[in-house]
Write a protein that holds these residues in place. Structure first.
Motif, PDB file in Angstrom:
ATOM      1  N   ASP A 162       0.839  -1.193   0.000  1.00  0.00           N
ATOM      2  CA  ASP A 162       0.000   0.000   0.000  1.00  0.00           C
ATOM      3  C   ASP A 162       0.876   1.246   0.000  1.00  0.00           C
ATOM      4  O   ASP A 162       0.569   2.239  -0.638  1.00  0.00           O
ATOM      5  CB  ASP A 162      -0.880   0.019   1.264  1.00  0.00           C
ATOM      6  CG  ASP A 162      -1.749  -1.221   1.374  1.00  0.00           C
ATOM      7  OD1 ASP A 162      -2.320  -1.622   0.344  1.00  0.00           O
ATOM      8  OD2 ASP A 162      -1.843  -1.791   2.477  1.00  0.00           O
ATOM      9  N   THR A 163       1.944   1.163   0.763  1.00  0.00           N
ATOM     10  CA  THR A 163       2.848   2.306   0.929  1.00  0.00           C
ATOM     11  C   THR A 163       4.268   1.851   0.616  1.00  0.00           C
ATOM     12  O   THR A 163       4.760   0.909   1.232  1.00  0.00           O
ATOM     13  CB  THR A 163       2.794   2.833   2.374  1.00  0.00           C
ATOM     14  OG1 THR A 163       1.441   3.169   2.703  1.00  0.00           O
ATOM     15  CG2 THR A 163       3.679   4.066   2.545  1.00  0.00           C
ATOM     16  N   GLU A 225      -1.162  10.874  -7.954  1.00  0.00           N
ATOM     17  CA  GLU A 225      -2.510  10.296  -7.941  1.00  0.00           C
ATOM     18  C   GLU A 225      -3.189  10.580  -6.596  1.00  0.00           C
ATOM     19  O   GLU A 225      -4.341  10.999  -6.525  1.00  0.00           O
ATOM     20  CB  GLU A 225      -2.343   8.795  -8.139  1.00  0.00           C
ATOM     21  CG  GLU A 225      -3.510   8.056  -8.705  1.00  0.00           C
ATOM     22  CD  GLU A 225      -3.151   6.578  -8.864  1.00  0.00           C
ATOM     23  OE1 GLU A 225      -3.313   6.068  -9.964  1.00  0.00           O
ATOM     24  OE2 GLU A 225      -2.709   5.939  -7.891  1.00  0.00           O
ATOM     25  N   LEU A 226      -2.408  10.362  -5.533  1.00  0.00           N
ATOM     26  CA  LEU A 226      -2.959  10.575  -4.193  1.00  0.00           C
ATOM     27  C   LEU A 226      -3.285  12.043  -3.967  1.00  0.00           C
ATOM     28  O   LEU A 226      -4.358  12.381  -3.460  1.00  0.00           O
ATOM     29  CB  LEU A 226      -1.979  10.071  -3.131  1.00  0.00           C
ATOM     30  CG  LEU A 226      -2.379  10.363  -1.684  1.00  0.00           C
ATOM     31  CD1 LEU A 226      -3.721   9.721  -1.349  1.00  0.00           C
ATOM     32  CD2 LEU A 226      -1.310   9.865  -0.718  1.00  0.00           C
ATOM     33  N   PHE A 227      -2.363  12.926  -4.363  1.00  0.00           N
ATOM     34  CA  PHE A 227      -2.599  14.341  -4.100  1.00  0.00           C
ATOM     35  C   PHE A 227      -3.815  14.851  -4.857  1.00  0.00           C
ATOM     36  O   PHE A 227      -4.579  15.644  -4.341  1.00  0.00           O
ATOM     37  CB  PHE A 227      -1.366  15.173  -4.430  1.00  0.00           C
ATOM     38  CG  PHE A 227      -0.315  15.083  -3.352  1.00  0.00           C
ATOM     39  CD1 PHE A 227      -0.650  15.327  -2.024  1.00  0.00           C
ATOM     40  CD2 PHE A 227       0.987  14.742  -3.658  1.00  0.00           C
ATOM     41  CE1 PHE A 227       0.306  15.239  -1.025  1.00  0.00           C
ATOM     42  CE2 PHE A 227       1.950  14.656  -2.662  1.00  0.00           C
ATOM     43  CZ  PHE A 227       1.617  14.898  -1.340  1.00  0.00           C
ATOM     44  N   ALA A 304      -6.769   5.682   2.508  1.00  0.00           N
ATOM     45  CA  ALA A 304      -8.066   5.205   2.988  1.00  0.00           C
ATOM     46  C   ALA A 304      -9.128   6.274   2.790  1.00  0.00           C
ATOM     47  O   ALA A 304     -10.237   5.998   2.326  1.00  0.00           O
ATOM     48  CB  ALA A 304      -7.958   4.799   4.461  1.00  0.00           C
ATOM     49  N   ALA A 305      -8.781   7.518   3.118  1.00  0.00           N
ATOM     50  CA  ALA A 305      -9.761   8.602   3.053  1.00  0.00           C
ATOM     51  C   ALA A 305     -10.225   8.868   1.623  1.00  0.00           C
ATOM     52  O   ALA A 305     -11.368   9.252   1.396  1.00  0.00           O
ATOM     53  CB  ALA A 305      -9.165   9.877   3.662  1.00  0.00           C
ATOM     54  N   THR A 306      -9.346   8.671   0.655  1.00  0.00           N
ATOM     55  CA  THR A 306      -9.695   8.984  -0.729  1.00  0.00           C
ATOM     56  C   THR A 306     -10.274   7.801  -1.489  1.00  0.00           C
ATOM     57  O   THR A 306     -10.673   7.946  -2.641  1.00  0.00           O
ATOM     58  CB  THR A 306      -8.441   9.439  -1.497  1.00  0.00           C
ATOM     59  OG1 THR A 306      -7.445   8.420  -1.339  1.00  0.00           O
ATOM     60  CG2 THR A 306      -7.909  10.753  -0.966  1.00  0.00           C
ATOM     61  N   ALA A 310      -8.627   1.018  -1.670  1.00  0.00           N
ATOM     62  CA  ALA A 310      -9.443  -0.034  -2.281  1.00  0.00           C
ATOM     63  C   ALA A 310      -9.172  -0.119  -3.782  1.00  0.00           C
ATOM     64  O   ALA A 310      -9.054  -1.213  -4.339  1.00  0.00           O
ATOM     65  CB  ALA A 310     -10.917   0.227  -2.016  1.00  0.00           C
ATOM     66  N   LEU A 311      -9.041   1.028  -4.411  1.00  0.00           N
ATOM     67  CA  LEU A 311      -8.824   1.049  -5.858  1.00  0.00           C
ATOM     68  C   LEU A 311      -7.502   0.369  -6.224  1.00  0.00           C
ATOM     69  O   LEU A 311      -7.439  -0.477  -7.116  1.00  0.00           O
ATOM     70  CB  LEU A 311      -8.821   2.496  -6.362  1.00  0.00           C
ATOM     71  CG  LEU A 311      -8.560   2.670  -7.860  1.00  0.00           C
ATOM     72  CD1 LEU A 311      -9.720   2.118  -8.674  1.00  0.00           C
ATOM     73  CD2 LEU A 311      -8.301   4.130  -8.209  1.00  0.00           C
ATOM     74  N   ARG A 312      -6.460   0.728  -5.504  1.00  0.00           N
ATOM     75  CA  ARG A 312      -5.156   0.137  -5.807  1.00  0.00           C
ATOM     76  C   ARG A 312      -5.133  -1.357  -5.538  1.00  0.00           C
ATOM     77  O   ARG A 312      -4.539  -2.117  -6.287  1.00  0.00           O
ATOM     78  CB  ARG A 312      -4.076   0.795  -4.954  1.00  0.00           C
ATOM     79  CG  ARG A 312      -3.641   2.087  -5.541  1.00  0.00           C
ATOM     80  CD  ARG A 312      -2.368   2.545  -4.879  1.00  0.00           C
ATOM     81  NE  ARG A 312      -2.088   3.898  -5.321  1.00  0.00           N
ATOM     82  CZ  ARG A 312      -1.178   4.679  -4.755  1.00  0.00           C
ATOM     83  NH1 ARG A 312      -0.497   4.240  -3.715  1.00  0.00           N
ATOM     84  NH2 ARG A 312      -0.964   5.883  -5.224  1.00  0.00           N
ATOM     85  N   ARG A 313      -5.774  -1.737  -4.457  1.00  0.00           N
ATOM     86  CA  ARG A 313      -5.792  -3.166  -4.156  1.00  0.00           C
ATOM     87  C   ARG A 313      -6.526  -3.929  -5.245  1.00  0.00           C
ATOM     88  O   ARG A 313      -6.141  -5.030  -5.615  1.00  0.00           O
ATOM     89  CB  ARG A 313      -6.412  -3.409  -2.784  1.00  0.00           C
ATOM     90  CG  ARG A 313      -5.465  -3.015  -1.680  1.00  0.00           C
ATOM     91  CD  ARG A 313      -6.011  -3.322  -0.325  1.00  0.00           C
ATOM     92  NE  ARG A 313      -4.994  -3.028   0.687  1.00  0.00           N
ATOM     93  CZ  ARG A 313      -5.160  -3.233   1.979  1.00  0.00           C
ATOM     94  NH1 ARG A 313      -6.302  -3.719   2.431  1.00  0.00           N
ATOM     95  NH2 ARG A 313      -4.196  -2.952   2.833  1.00  0.00           N
TER      96      ARG A 313
END
Ligand code: GTP
Ligand code: MG
Lengths: 371, 133
Positions: A162-163, A225-227, A304-306, A310-313
């Protein structure tokens, strides 16, 4: 079957012997592992999976040791999968990562497993994803994967973690080159270890400059992507959704604070640019480790907040499924029966009875009728 | 199904150098085994926990400090306590002949003193695994 039920039950209870046994079955691709893995399926998906990657000798194992200590202090149960290369000549391996971490061996909240690549390229061991699934089901809150020292193509860890913490060190001229060549895209958190050495500031600056360039060029990276997901989120938050879950809100704020904190700490005015954290650490003394854990956890909270977690998994799993499907088709093709068929088609093509593409169509049709 | 012999090479006790342990680790690797090396100054508790988590077939301990009569049997005792009975345990290092019988009685399968060729250790491991490999 009965044995699988028993084994899975013991893994669920966190029994280290059972966990270790099942990982060995996974490693040798023992078909009887599947029953146990299926039984454990329902329990997975809770752990935060953290990848530690970087060049050989950059201090990944020493960092991992300190991360384990810090996470334990925060009451997390931690598992480590530490990967070292197998010798291509003998198939043997010396797995030395544990040297740096074995003080945790007797802590019941820690499980450390050394894995040899067994011919697998990409920086992970062949059975790494199944191993992580076992550790996840065994109830570890955090699972740290230490990859083999990366070159440029060994980035499979992004499919699993994940990270991803990308470790660099001062004094490696071509380290930066490697990062330039594309490894940089895989980092979520950047760490310059051995900050007791000369040149740390310069490496930190260079990494930051490269990240800035990537952001300005609109390169697609894990962090951009995260930002962008986060800014969408905070835009939505301005319109204030009162029914937003407290937990989610807290996580979001935590991440934004975390990110802001790190940006501020970096002492640069990035204007509108948002960059992932670039942290200096001295793994040997533990300096900077708490901040590194904060950054890792802030990243998880942001994912998790965004909804990116789940999408990446899902993306990763679909990639893994595709690969498994391809492997299984390959193993059919490599079977004796198919060999004969392939050979017949080859003869037909050479004899000009049909062309290559007609032969291929015949093979595909016969594969499809099989499955 | 790929079977690999996994060996934990451990240095219990306080002695401060591990040249011998590293030599044997390399020899075992070259014989195709996966060697987990735990480093210096390991307690019997750490060795046993590592052996369990790594699910090794063999624990190979080396000791120079003279504490073998205490530390080797202690490792055996802890393994037994944890219900581990399928791991081959061997020892090496500076161990006087008169101590060897006692160590074997405690469950150490074989003791290799300095000068033993590494090939002898490798052969011994291959022929005496407690689990099929
Ligand atoms: N000066 C200095 N040395 C460090 C630091 N962190 C680790 N080291 C040393 O760097 C060497 C390699 O450390 P490891 O933790 O084994 O590095 P690694 O990246 O896991 O190595 P591989 O798994 O072999 O790729 C060891 O001698 C460590 O003691 C640090 O912060 N400063
Ligand atoms: Mg390492």
């Amino acid at each position: 079957m009965e044995q699988a039920v028993l084994l899975a039950g013991r893994v669920r209870e966190g029994d280290p012997r059972a966990t270790a046994r099942l990982i060995s079955m996974v490693e040798r691709e023992d078909p009887s592992r599947l029953e146990a893995l299926k039984l454990l399926h329902a329990w997975g998906g809770r752990a935060h999976i953290i990848g530690i990657t970087g060049p050989p000798g950059s201090g990944k194992s020493t960092l991992t040791d300190k991360l384990v200590a810090e996470l334990r202090a925060r009451n997390r149960r931690v598992a480590v999968a530490a990967i070292d290369p197998s010798s291509p000549f003998t198939g043997g391996a010396i797995l030395g990562d544990r040297i740096r971490m074995n003080r945790h061996a007797t802590d019941e909240g820690v499980f450390i497993r050394s894995l040899a690549t067994r011919g697998h390229l990409g920086g992970l061991s062949r059975a790494c994803s199944e191993t992580v699934r076992v550790l996840d089901a065994a109830g570890y809150d955090d699972i740290i994967i230490e990859t083999v020292g990366v070159g440029q193509s060994e980035v499979d860890v992004v499919r699993l973690a994940d990270t991803v913490v990308l470790v660099s060190v001062p004094g490696l001229g071509d380290d930066i080159q490697a990062i330039k060549a594309g490894v940089m895209e895989i980092g979520d958190v950047f760490c310059v270890n051995k900050a007791d050495k000369d040149g740390t500031e310069r490496v930190v600056r260079e990494i930051r400059a490269m990240l800035e360039t990537a952001v300005m060029n609109g390169a697609s990276t894990r962090f951009s992507e995260l930002f962008s997901a986060l800014s969408t989120l905070s835009g939505a938050a301005h319109e204030s959704a009162p029914d937003e879950g407290d937990e989610e809100k807290a996580a979001k704020e935590h991440f934004q604070q975390g990110a802001a904190h790190h940006v501020a700490k970096q002492g640069r005015d990035h204007g509108e640019l948002q960059l992932p954290p670039v942290l200096a650490t001295i793994a040997e003394t533990g300096q900077g480790i708490a901040e590194l854990v904060d950054a890792i956890k802030a990243h998880e909270a942001g994912l998790a907040a965004t909804g990116l977690l789940a999408l990446r998994r899902r993306q990763n799993l679909s990639w893994e499924l595709g690969k498994a499907a391809a492997d299984s088709i390959l193993s059919i093709l490599e079977g004796e029966e198919r060999r004969v068929e392939l050979d017949e088609q080859a003869a037909a093509v050479l004899a000009k009875k049909r062309d290559f593409y007609e032969a291929l169509a015949i093979i595909r049709a016969s594969l499809a009728s099989r499955s | 199904m790929e079977q690999k012999i996994r060996v934990l090479v451990a240095k219990p006790g306080l002695d401060g150098h591990d040249r011998g342990a590293k030599v044997i680790a390399r020899a075992l690797r070259d014989a195709g085994m996966e060697v987990i090396y735990t480093g210096l100054r390991q307690t019997p508790e750490q060795i046993v926990s590592a052996a369990i988590q790594e699910d090794v077939d063999v624990v190979a301990m080396s000791i120079l400090s003279g504490a073998h009569n205490h530390l080797f049997p202690r490792v055996m005792e802890l393994l037994k306590e944890k219900g581990v009975d399928d791991v081959l345990v061997i020892g090496g290092g500076v161990i006087p002949d008169e101590d060897i019988a006692g160590l074997k009685a405690a469950g150490i399968a074989e003791v290799f003193t300095p000068g033993t060729p590494t090939t002898a250790t490798i052969e011994f491991i291959k022929n005496n695994l407690k689990r099929k490999a």
